[in-house]
Enzyme design. Structure first.
Site, mmCIF file in Angstrom:
data_model
loop_
_atom_site.group_PDB
_atom_site.id
_atom_site.type_symbol
_atom_site.label_atom_id
_atom_site.label_comp_id
_atom_site.label_asym_id
_atom_site.label_seq_id
_atom_site.Cartn_x
_atom_site.Cartn_y
_atom_site.Cartn_z
ATOM 1 N N ASP A 110 2.405 -5.735 1.607
ATOM 2 C CA ASP A 110 1.910 -3.791 1.375
ATOM 3 C C ASP A 110 1.760 -3.661 0.521
ATOM 4 O O ASP A 110 0.864 -2.451 0.978
ATOM 5 C CB ASP A 110 3.704 -3.273 2.482
ATOM 6 C CG ASP A 110 3.998 -3.441 0.412
ATOM 7 O OD1 ASP A 110 4.321 -4.142 -0.405
ATOM 8 O OD2 ASP A 110 5.402 -2.699 1.104
ATOM 9 N N ASP A 113 0.220 -3.304 -6.690
ATOM 10 C CA ASP A 113 0.787 -2.485 -7.500
ATOM 11 C C ASP A 113 0.584 -2.843 -8.851
ATOM 12 O O ASP A 113 -0.627 -3.260 -9.173
ATOM 13 C CB ASP A 113 2.071 -1.795 -7.495
ATOM 14 C CG ASP A 113 2.239 -0.139 -8.760
ATOM 15 O OD1 ASP A 113 1.746 0.215 -9.096
ATOM 16 O OD2 ASP A 113 3.573 -0.536 -8.979
ATOM 17 N N LYS A 141 -2.811 -0.634 -5.362
ATOM 18 C CA LYS A 141 -3.019 0.454 -6.087
ATOM 19 C C LYS A 141 -3.667 -0.064 -7.503
ATOM 20 O O LYS A 141 -2.815 -0.606 -8.869
ATOM 21 C CB LYS A 141 -1.544 0.587 -6.402
ATOM 22 C CG LYS A 141 -1.393 2.117 -6.531
ATOM 23 C CD LYS A 141 -0.111 2.278 -7.460
ATOM 24 C CE LYS A 141 1.052 2.651 -6.239
ATOM 25 N NZ LYS A 141 2.157 2.657 -6.314
ATOM 26 N N VAL A 163 3.554 6.029 -2.731
ATOM 27 C CA VAL A 163 3.084 5.955 -1.700
ATOM 28 C C VAL A 163 4.657 4.996 -0.810
ATOM 29 O O VAL A 163 4.719 4.829 -1.294
ATOM 30 C CB VAL A 163 1.947 5.827 -0.895
ATOM 31 C CG1 VAL A 163 0.594 6.301 -1.342
ATOM 32 C CG2 VAL A 163 2.150 3.995 -1.557
#
Ligand code: IMP
Ligand code: MG
Length: 188
Positions: A110, A113, A141, A163
C-alpha cells in the site's frame, strides 16, 4: 434510491478525513499500472504477493486491471518496536503458502514509508530463490525514507502526512474508505 445514495455518501464522508487522492484518480492510475504489469509480465505467470492487511484493496483492484495469467499470495508481517525498527528486522506473522523458487514475484504494498519493512521483505524473498523480485506500491511517502527501496511500479508520491483509506488504517479504522485521505487529527 435517493435515501440509500445519501446513506452511502454519509458513511463515506468522514469529517475527520480530508481527500488527498480521489477514488476516480486511484481507478485511473490502477488502469495504467495493470496495463504496464500485463505488458511486462506476459507469459511469465507472475506471483503477486500482497502485504496484509493494507494492500488487500489495492491488490484486488490491480489484478483485475492486469489481463494475464497470474497467481496471488499474501504475507503478514509485523515490525518490532521503535528501537528494533532501525535494524529493519520484521517478524513474519503469516508466511506464503507456496514456494517462490523460480517464480517471478511482484510484491504489492500500500505505502512505502521508511522503507525498512520492504527492504527486509524483498531481500527475504530473493533469498528464497525467486527468479525476480519487484515491487508495486500505491503510495510513496518518499520524504521519510531511511532505507533505499526500488519501487518498480508506483501509483502516487505523497507528502509526509498520515493517510488512511483504500486499505490503509489508523487503529484499524478507515480501511473501507474508497479514497485516500489525510487524517486531520489522529488523536481524535
Ligand atoms: P515502512 O516503509 O517500513 O516504514 O512501513 C510501511 C508500513 O507502515 C506500511 O505498509 C503501512 O502499513 C504503515 N504506514 C506507513 N505510513 C502510513 C500512513 O500514512 N498511513 C497508514 N499506514 C502507514
Ligand atoms: Mg502495510
Amino acid at each position: 434510491m435517493a435515501t440509500s445514495q445519501a446513506k452511502i455518501m454519509s458513511e463515506f464522508t468522514n469529517p475527520d478525513v480530508e481527500v488527498l487522492i480521489s477514488a476516480e484518480q486511484i481507478k485511473e492510475k490502477i488502469r495504467e499500472l495493470g496495463a504496464d504489469i500485463a505488458r511486462d509480465y506476459a507469459g511469465r505467470n507472475p506471483l503477486l504477493i500482497g502485504v496484509l492487511k493494507g494492500a488487500c484493496t489495492f491488490l484486488s483492484d490491480l489484478i483485475r486491471a492486469a489481463d494475464i495469467p497470474l497467481g496471488i499470495e499474501f504475507i503478514a508481517i509485523s515490525s518490532y518496536g521503535a528501537e528494533m525498527r532501525t535494524s529493519g528486522e520484521v517478524r513474519i506473522l503469516k508466511d506464503l503458502d507456496v514456494a517462490v523458487a523460480g517464480r517471478h514475484i511482484l510484491v504489492v504494498e500500500d505505502i512505502v514509508d521508511t522503507g525498512l519493512t520492504l527492504s527486509y521483505l524483498l531481500a527475504n524473498l530473493e533469498s528464497r530463490g525467486a527468479a525476480s523480485v519487484k515491487l508495486v506500491a500505491l503510495l510513496d511517502k518518499y520524504e521519510r525514507r531511511e532505507k533505499d527501496v526500488a519501487i518498480d511500479y508506483l501509483g502516487f508520491k505523497i507528502p509526509d502526512k498520515f493517510v488512511v483509506g483504500y486499505g490503509l488504517d489508523f487503529a484499524e479504522r478507515y480501511r473501507n474508505l474508497p479514497f485516500i485521505g489525510v487524517l486531520k487529527d489522529p488523536t481524535q
